[in-house]
Design an enzyme around this catalytic site. Structure first.
Site, PDB file in Angstrom:
ATOM      1  N   GLU A 193     117.423  65.458  35.570  1.00 52.93           N
ATOM      2  CA  GLU A 193     116.626  65.578  36.795  1.00 52.93           C
ATOM      3  C   GLU A 193     117.332  64.735  37.846  1.00 52.93           C
ATOM      4  O   GLU A 193     117.344  63.505  37.762  1.00 52.93           O
ATOM      5  CB  GLU A 193     115.191  65.086  36.554  1.00 52.93           C
ATOM      6  CG  GLU A 193     114.312  65.141  37.783  1.00 52.93           C
ATOM      7  CD  GLU A 193     114.258  66.522  38.398  1.00 52.93           C
ATOM      8  OE1 GLU A 193     114.380  66.622  39.630  1.00 52.93           O
ATOM      9  OE2 GLU A 193     114.114  67.519  37.653  1.00 52.93           O
TER      10      GLU A 193
ATOM     11  N   LYS B 243     115.794  53.231  27.717  1.00 54.46           N
ATOM     12  CA  LYS B 243     116.408  52.263  28.625  1.00 54.46           C
ATOM     13  C   LYS B 243     115.751  52.356  29.998  1.00 54.46           C
ATOM     14  O   LYS B 243     116.008  53.284  30.766  1.00 54.46           O
ATOM     15  CB  LYS B 243     117.905  52.511  28.791  1.00 54.46           C
ATOM     16  CG  LYS B 243     118.616  51.353  29.508  1.00 54.46           C
ATOM     17  CD  LYS B 243     119.898  51.755  30.194  1.00 54.46           C
ATOM     18  CE  LYS B 243     119.680  52.241  31.599  1.00 54.46           C
ATOM     19  NZ  LYS B 243     119.144  51.194  32.528  1.00 54.46           N
TER      20      LYS B 243
ATOM     21  N   GLY C 162     118.254  60.651  37.507  1.00 55.99           N
ATOM     22  CA  GLY C 162     119.175  59.805  38.255  1.00 55.99           C
ATOM     23  C   GLY C 162     119.932  60.605  39.302  1.00 55.99           C
ATOM     24  O   GLY C 162     119.507  61.672  39.727  1.00 55.99           O
TER      25      GLY C 162
ATOM     26  N   GLY D   5     124.497  62.255  36.436  1.00 51.77           N
ATOM     27  CA  GLY D   5     124.216  63.423  35.612  1.00 51.77           C
ATOM     28  C   GLY D   5     125.474  64.124  35.138  1.00 51.77           C
ATOM     29  O   GLY D   5     125.568  64.547  33.974  1.00 51.77           O
TER      30      GLY D   5
END
Length: 499
Positions: free
Chosen positions: A253, A178, A231, A236
């Site tokens: 990350e 995505k 993001g 997260g």
């Protein structure tokens, strides 16, 4: 560029280009001037289900393709990226807003990663070890896991997908990808080139759409055992919670609030150059951007004066103009957030030294431009020194010595990148040891990772996994230990060791 002009694009599922099941669409527009670049499918659960089913089916054959053959496909992909580098950079400049030299660098990272991971097809090393028993052989091997859900941001729309998708592929996993809704054309082109390189149908699938519809559906899908996300910290945490019920492998990350320390013995010419590049490159929209400068009191005034002078020389404009130094930020909400932190800084008592305003005039009003901003007299506990702004804003903090500088650098919840400018080798080595970050630079800025070293951070920057280098292979594979007993009799480990 052929891709410009409101062309309609599709998802790529099981080797076919298809519309969203709902028929709904959204537009990708340029942050530089508002130009419509393409129309993309606004996908949902049905599209994710179809893509996951395709990836799950393809996995059964892809995992059996010899790893060197998988690597050869990545080499072909690297060659295609090289041939398309300038067109991809031009597209990136339009769709994401980067100036062309940075856009070319973004593509080059993917080229480097493709060549590096292609080589891993002939390595993927395990271990062989001696056994504690006679006539017995021990070894470990890497095994692919299955379908990987890949969710990427807009700020490195070619490089970051390469960090995630390419190691997954060489390890024998399949992918449902995505891309960010701000850069769908680049995500589409990335997958198209993979297909052209020879990736079989179903091995890589792209599903366009928002995080709430597509991203959440990928994370929750029972047939997606691996999730990799770049993001925000908040996203997260939400992904981790959603994946916990099925004990999925999750790589995160997340954010950064990176600092450059400038000591009294630093080369100030070099430090100023490194700060300006790290703070205002990509309009400050990097997780590794230098949003704090920690300056020794002996050089603080001179450093601040020179930084302001250099920041005010930077030319704002469209990224595809070779004379532009700083392009737009990604969208209106980002612009509003960045400006809100200018107001927060003022309210906190920091001194606004330059910038701090939305740029207009000379055509800049058609896009989302913010003037490079520097605050002085910043207390380390101020919000502008603690929270990720993700824009061209720098907080300068005065300290008395290297110990205080390291404490201030570490005094945040993030830990991605760090930097120190000093001519003292002893202080440099102390910084390498004591700075709490996944990356430390000596006499360089906070940005510029290379693909053969692990990339990632500590504390709230992630959850302990790393991208790039050998470390990436550990996330996309599972270890299997194998024991071959050729003694012809039952031997019991830890019991029959005296024989």
């Amino acid at each position: 560029m052929a891709i410009l002009g409101a062309k309609t694009f599709q998802n790529y599922i099981a080797g076919e280009w298809v519309d969203a099941a709902s028929g709904d669409t959204f537009e990708s527009t340029s942050p530089a001037d508002g130009e419509t670049l393409g129309v993309f499918p606004k996908s949902g659960q049905a599209d994710v289900d179809r893509a996951v089913a395709a990836a799950k089916e393809a996995f059964e054959d892809w995992r059996l393709v010899p790893a060197p053959r998988r690597g050869e496909i990545l080499f072909r992909f690297a060659q295609l990226l090289t041939a398309e580098k300038e067109d991809l950079a031009q597209l990136m400049s339009h769709e994401m807003g980067k100036v062309l030299p940075e856009a070319r660098g973004d593509v080059q990272e993917a080229i480097d990663m493709a060549f590096y991971m292609g080589g891993e097809g002939r390595r993927l090393f395990g271990q062989t070890t001696p056994s504690e028993l006679r006539d017995k052989f021990n070894m470990s091997v890497r095994m692919p896991i299955g379908v990987v859900g890949v969710i990427t941001p807009w700020n490195f729309p070619i490089a970051i997908p390469s960090w995630k998708i390419l190691p997954a592929l060489v390890c024998g996993d399949t992918v449902v990808f995505k891309p960010a809704t701000d850069t769908p054309a680049l995500g589409e082109r990335f997958v198209e080139l993979l297909a052209n390189a020879g990736v079989p149908p179903g091995v890589v699938n792209v599903v366009h759409g928002g995080g709430g519809e597509v991203g959440a559906a990928i994370v929750a899908h029972p047939d997606v055992p691996v999730i990799t996300l770049t993001g925000s910290r908040e996203t997260g945490v939400a992904v981790t919670k959603a994946a916990a019920e099925r004990l999925k492998h999750v790589h995160l990350e997340l954010g950064g609030k990176n600092a450059i320390i400038v000591l009294d013995d630093a080369d100030l010419d070099l430090a100023v150059e490194g700060i300006v590049w790290s703070a205002f490159g990509t309009s400050g929209q990097r997780c590794t951007a230098a949003s704090r400068v920690i300056a020794h009191e002996a050089v603080y005034d001179q450093l601040v004066s020179r930084l302001v002078a250099e920041a005010e020389k930077l030319r704002l404009g469209v990224g595809w103009d070779e004379e532009t130094d700083v392009g737009p930020v990604i969208n209106r909400p980002a612009l509003d957030k960045i400006h809100s932190y200018t107001e927060i800084g003022r309210d906190e008592g920091a001194k606004l030294l330059t910038g701090g305003e939305v740029a207009s005039g000379d055509g800049l009003g058609d896009g989302f431009y913010y003037r490079p901003t520097i605050f002085g007299d910043v207390d380390p506990e101020m919000r502008i020194a603690q929270e990720e702004i993700f824009g061209p804003t720098v907080a300068v903090i005065k300290v008395g010595d290297v110990d205080e500088a390291i404490r201030v650098s570490n005094g945040i919840k993030y830990g991605l990148s760090s930097s120190i400018f000093t001519g003292d080798v002893n202080k440099a080595f102390r910084a390498m040891r004591d700075l709490k970050a996944g990356i430390t630079y000596i006499n360089a800025g906070t940005i510029g990772a290379e693909v053969h070293l692990p990339f990632g951070g500590v504390k709230d920057t992630g959850n302990g996994h790393r991208e790039a280098g050998q470390a990436a292979l550990d996330f996309f594979t599972e270890w299997k230990s194998i024991y071959v007993d050729y003694s012809g009799k039952l031997q019991k480990a830890q019991i029959d060791t005296d024989q």
